[in-house]
Design an enzyme around this catalytic site. Structure first.
Site, mmCIF file in Angstrom:
data_model
loop_
_atom_site.group_PDB
_atom_site.id
_atom_site.type_symbol
_atom_site.label_atom_id
_atom_site.label_comp_id
_atom_site.label_asym_id
_atom_site.label_seq_id
_atom_site.Cartn_x
_atom_site.Cartn_y
_atom_site.Cartn_z
ATOM 1 N N GLU A 182 12.199 14.983 -12.899
ATOM 2 C CA GLU A 182 10.875 14.206 -12.646
ATOM 3 C C GLU A 182 10.619 14.460 -10.988
ATOM 4 O O GLU A 182 9.511 14.483 -10.809
ATOM 5 C CB GLU A 182 11.310 12.522 -12.512
ATOM 6 C CG GLU A 182 11.571 12.068 -13.962
ATOM 7 C CD GLU A 182 10.359 12.090 -14.928
ATOM 8 O OE1 GLU A 182 9.228 12.680 -14.418
ATOM 9 O OE2 GLU A 182 10.658 11.613 -16.090
ATOM 10 N N ALA A 183 11.534 14.923 -10.349
ATOM 11 C CA ALA A 183 11.247 15.069 -8.790
ATOM 12 C C ALA A 183 10.439 16.556 -8.849
ATOM 13 O O ALA A 183 9.500 16.773 -7.810
ATOM 14 C CB ALA A 183 12.580 15.331 -8.096
#
Length: 570
Positions: free
Chosen positions: A199-200
């Protein structure tokens, strides 16, 4: 008897090898050597370079939409290029290796201690090419958030993220490969690594929150905006790839703010300011080669939206949409009195739900109100589309907020920020009174985070802006982003971020909003903030925050020119 004994031995060996989940078999072929990108928690300052390297490895082609990289579709990725390996090491020296699919950035398996685990429903491509020199086993749950949260017993909104959580997650994954025990800590650990890695890499908003927690050695729980980003990455990617050239979405991206209020996003500009989305999931091939007319782009420093693609199975469908248009001082483009007559002027009025502010953006380049065309003449008016020269009814909406009539090369302009002001066509000087946004007409209140993860702050009219440590709810750090491209002091929205002039090293200060070119700003997908009038970037002077000087400067690619908006700075 020997034959029978041998068969019994092989049968027992096969049964014992199944383990808890069932051992996986794969053909004995030489597997591909996949690229590897590692991260060690003892090197906190390496997290950002780690994510950049991971993004570089998963982005195999040059397919982009609005300058954001688009991952390749499965049909264009060979098995030998399908995965990236990500070894994660904690301070205790425990290491687990994640396998990430370059098609979607999903974690599909992990390995440690000679064992590897695949999610339920794993594919032959995964099993035949990943960790083939280990004992492969399949888990009894999938890798999606619903399945993982069910294993944990509660949602990821309650699961902290940060260096301590990542440390524990690595240990949990490694311990599971040793004991194949309780799946609850395993699923919790997977939720942590998926968000802190995949997600980062997808969202700079999430990257910033995690990077700050690692730098500060602190933990945080995901806010509802962050979770809604994670849940809507696919729909965001689809809307961006199918958007009209000016970034106008065909549909609506539904997000939630930290207070669980609904946020309906209808254009790329607002979506980017909220999420800083960094990588797109493939949805379709854009049909547009460029989002600009020559007249609208010649003077721009950052050419933001350019679509490039190869041969795809599916082509994006760009459709007409109906939206409001917001401009100077947050006022909306309005048909005077709502009169349906040729030659009726188009004016500024406070934004509302009246039908005379609803404009349909057609794929033929016209902007229409109840079928009549927005028309360029001595002034801007509505007119029957069939009775005026076609070139007078054509418009190009650029991602920076400029609305251009290509035939004349002139741009839509608000001469004054006053209710009832008739709109005109003028030469493009990139002034704030020439800046517009389609849809999402309400200003966005946000923090602006820059060099060394510090926040931009104001100190009143006629004073400089500078960076300081981010403090939640500090009003001097709160900014309102307007559709006209201005950055305004949230506590006094008559004050604008302003460059003193338009030369390199000119200071950035707070002055009364006047709609000038010195007060218009563009948040670019490369992380910079540009002033299109000066063709220069917002820059922390000499990379020294103690100078308390933010200036205009030429593009350098250095971190003191990187910025991100966030509703939750610390």
């Amino acid at each position: 008897m020997r034959l029978v004994a041998k068969l019994l031995y092989l049968a027992v060996l096969a049964i014992c090898g199944l383990g808890i989940h069932g051992a996986l078999t794969h053909p004995r072929v030489t597997p591909p050597v996949y690229p590897s990108v590692s991260f060690n928690l003892t090197g906190a300052d390496t997290y950002e370079p780690f994510l950049r390297a991971l993004q570089e490895k998963v982005i195999l082609g040059n397919h982009t939409a609005f300058d954001l990289p688009v991952l390749n579709p499965e049909s264009q990725v060979s098995d030998s290029n399908r995965f990236v390996l990500v070894p994660l090491t904690n301070p205790s020296g425990d290491t687990v290796t994640l396998a990430i699919d370059v098609v979607n950035l999903y974690v599909v398996a992990f390995s440690s201690n000679g064992k590897s685990y695949f999610f339920s429903g794993s594919t032959a491509v995964q099993r035949d090419n990943l960790f083939v020199d280990t004992t492969q086993e399949e888990l009894n749950f999938t890798g999606n958030y619903t399945s993982l949260e069910r294993q944990v017993g509660f949602g990821r909104v309650y699961i902290p993220l940060g260096p301590k959580s990542l440390d524990q997650a690595i240990s949990s994954l490694r311990t599971y490969t040793l004991t194949a025990g309780d799946t609850k800590p395993l699923a919790r650990g997977l939720l942590v690594v998926i968000q802190m890695v995949s997600e980062a890499a997808r969202f700079r908003y999430i990257e910033l929150r995690i990077r700050t927690s690692i730098t500060d050695a602190s933990e945080f729980t995901p806010d509802l905006l962050m979770l809604s980003m994670e849940n809507n990455w696919s729909s965001m990617s689809s809307e961006i790839q199918q958007a009209q050239p000016g970034g106008i979405f065909a549909g609506v991206v539904q997000l939630r703010d930290e207070r669980n209020n609904s946020i309906e996003v209808t254009n790329f500009r607002r979506l980017f300011e909220l999420t800083y989305i960094a990588v797109l999931l493939y949805g379709c091939a854009p049909v547009t080669s460029s989002s600009y007319s020559n007249n609208a782009i010649d003077a721009q420093i950052i050419k933001m939206p350019v679509f490039r693609g190869g041969e795809y199975e599916k082509v994006c469908s760009v459709v007409e949409v109906t939206r409001r248009i917001s401009g100077w001082d947050g006022l909306c483009v309005d048909v005077r009195y709502g009169h349906y007559i040729d030659g009726n002027p188009v004016q500024l009025r406070p934004c509302g739900n009246e039908c005379n502010q609803l404009w349909t953006f057609r794929t033929d380049g016209t902007i229409r109100w109840l079928g009549k065309c927005l028309t360029a003449s001595s002034s801007v008016m509505i007119y029957d589309c069939n009775t005026v020269p076609p070139e007078a009814t054509k418009w190009v909406v650029s991602i920076d907020g400029t609305i251009t009539n290509p035939h004349s090369g002139l741009v839509l302009t608000a001469p004054q920020a006053a209710e009832g002001t008739a709109l005109s066509l003028e030469n493009n000087i990139h002034a704030a009174r020439q800046g517009w946004t389609v849809g999402d007409v309400e200003p966005l209140v946000t923090f602006i985070v820059g060099y060394k993860q510090m926040c931009l702050r104001e100190n009143g009219e006629n004073n400089f802006v500078w960076l300081e440590d981010c403090v939640l709810n500090r009003v001097q750090q709160e900014w309102a982003l307007y559709g006209d491209g201005t950055i305004r002091v949230n506590s006094n929205r008559s004050l604008c971020v302003t460059s003193e002039d338009h030369e390199p090293s000119d200071l950035i200060v707070i002055l009364k909003c006047e709609g000038s070119g010195n007060q218009r700003w563009v948040f670019n997908t490369n992380g910079t903030i540009s002033n299109p009038n000066a063709k220069l970037l917002m820059d922390v002077a000499q990379r020294d925050v103690s100078l308390r000087k933010i200036i205009l400067y030429r593009p350098t690619g250095n971190p003191n020119q990187q910025w991100i908006t966030t509703t939750h700075p610390a």
